[in-house]
Design an enzyme around this catalytic site. Structure first.
Site, mmCIF file in Angstrom:
data_model
loop_
_atom_site.group_PDB
_atom_site.id
_atom_site.type_symbol
_atom_site.label_atom_id
_atom_site.label_comp_id
_atom_site.label_asym_id
_atom_site.label_seq_id
_atom_site.Cartn_x
_atom_site.Cartn_y
_atom_site.Cartn_z
ATOM 1 N N HIS A 244 0.929 -1.117 -0.074
ATOM 2 C CA HIS A 244 -0.045 -0.055 0.071
ATOM 3 C C HIS A 244 0.919 1.232 0.060
ATOM 4 O O HIS A 244 1.734 1.478 0.861
ATOM 5 C CB HIS A 244 -1.005 0.197 1.136
ATOM 6 N N HIS A 281 -0.778 5.401 12.172
ATOM 7 C CA HIS A 281 0.302 6.201 12.276
ATOM 8 C C HIS A 281 -0.205 7.349 13.069
ATOM 9 O O HIS A 281 -1.489 7.632 13.203
ATOM 10 C CB HIS A 281 0.786 6.827 10.779
ATOM 11 N N ASP A 287 -0.576 17.884 10.947
ATOM 12 C CA ASP A 287 -2.215 17.808 11.004
ATOM 13 C C ASP A 287 -2.678 17.435 9.760
ATOM 14 O O ASP A 287 -2.307 17.708 8.789
ATOM 15 C CB ASP A 287 -2.768 19.026 11.479
ATOM 16 N N HIS A 316 -4.077 7.707 14.461
ATOM 17 C CA HIS A 316 -5.299 7.241 13.721
ATOM 18 C C HIS A 316 -5.226 6.319 12.650
ATOM 19 O O HIS A 316 -4.171 5.760 12.568
ATOM 20 C CB HIS A 316 -5.894 8.687 12.988
HETATM 21 FE FE LIG Z 1 -3.189 10.064 8.405
#
Ligand SMILES: [Fe+2]
Length: 363
Positions: A244, A281, A287, A316
């Site tokens: 990926h 990660h 951000d 996240h």
């Molecule tokens: Fe991300």
């Protein structure tokens, strides 16, 4: 600065982002996904936290927000997030602007989530439709005339938006420049009103300039600073079957401290053992804002208009359940169906009070 030293300690799969054997793949990297990096192979899901304090992730639905331009023709877009390099705004304009707008603090790059319409600019008219990126240079005068209510995610960057330099893939990436739509000059006639308002949008503003002639009176132009549209249907998705690829491969345009990406439907990685869902990660240096335009994620429908903010340093990623499902159903789920627009910013973003009030509070 990247180092030539790469170490491998303890239990690690032989291949990157593959053959995890129950471990959780977590990247701790610098510079987005292009700097020094380490993969941490964990026993537990790094998303398994309860957040308290200002750096918690935010989820909001565009439809739950009410920019004043959605009800008042003289209204404005709503500020969602800001830092010194950019402002991210939401517009849901339903009626034509009774004024002309000029964003004098920076270039505007807007994504059309919903609606069609006309953008009158100094350079000539541009039609817009769903899936368009609309680029308007800093201080260019324009007027939006929607056919129907139009939802735009707007990014105003302090420094210029540019196409990233061509890499090894050549001049047709990140996109074929011949697919942009550029306006033809069309000077507008005066329509008999006493004066024409050009509203300068700026920090501490607005300021209005009143002209006694139509401000869109350009009969011709030349140069390399002009508005354009580009539809995501014309964006070429880079694929790899064995791993990926990192988000940065899908870079579309960039300004200082602001990186805009298109995550579009594509074939899922087919090599046996390869993970098809991006690894966990915490994006130590950026951000992240994700705007879900539509589509599905491994067969699970995405709520259109969902806006997610992942602050730098906070983990996240898709939940483990979704990863297990993707592994289990890899013969069936051969495509990744998302259509998501992403904005990564080097400096921390401050959410507006309206965003905080509408936060769904997933964490
Ligand atoms: Fe991300």
């Amino acid at each position: 600065m990247e180092s030539f030293v790469h170490l491998r300690k303890g239990i690690t799969p032989a291949r990157l982002h593959a053959d995890l054997d129950g471990l959780k793949d977590d990247e701790l990297g610098r510079g987005g996904f292009t700097g020094r990096t380490a993969q941490l192979y964990r026993r537990n899901e790094p998303m398994g936290y309860r957040a308290q304090g200002p750096l918690a992730p935010i989820d909001i639905l565009a439809d739950a927000l009410e920019p004043t331009d959605s009800t008042d023709p003289a209204g404005s877009p709503l500020l969602l997030f800001s830092n010194a390099d950019c402002q991210i705004l939401l517009s849901r304009r339903a009626q034509e602007m009774p004024f002309f707008a000029r964003y004098v603090d920076g270039d505007l790059l807007s994504f059309v989530h919903k609606g069609t319409g006309l953008l009158e600019t100094e350079f000539g008219p541009l039609r817009y439709r769903e899936g368009d990126w609309v680029y308007i240079p800093k201080a260019c005068t324009f007027r939006q005339v929607p056919d129907s209510e139009s939802t735009w995610l707007m990014i105003e960057a302090t420094e210029e938006f540019r196409v990233p330099p061509a890499g090894p893939l050549g001049r047709h990436f990140p996109f074929d420049p011949s697919r942009i739509v550029v306006p033809e000059p069309q000077a507008m006639d005066d329509d008999g009103r006493d004066e024409y308002e050009v509203r300068l949008v700026h920090e501490g503003g607005p300021t209005s300039l009143f002209y006694q002639h139509h401000p869109l009176d350009v009969v011709g132009w030349q140069g390399d600073n002009f508005p354009f549209t580009f539809n995501i249907a014309d964006y070429n998705v880079v694929l790899c079957d064995t791993v990926h690829l990192p988000a940065t491969v899908h870079l579309f345009m960039q300004a200082t401290g602001v990186y805009v990406m298109n995550f579009l439907p594509k074939r899922a990685e087919s090599a046996p053992g390869t993970e098809t869902i991006p690894w966990y990660h915490r994006n130590a240096d950026y951000d992240e804002i994700a705007f879900f335009h539509g589509g599905d994620m491994y067969g699970v429908p995405m709520p259109p208009g969902l806006i997610s903010h992942a602050p730098q340093g906070v983990h996240h990623g898709a939940p483990e359940k979704m990863r297990e499902r993707a592994r289990r159903k890899r013969e069936e789920i051969t495509r990744i169906g998302w259509t998501t627009i992403a904005v990564d910013t080097r400096r921390r973003l401050t959410p507006s009070p309206e965003v905080m009030a509408a936060n769904l509070g997933a964490h």
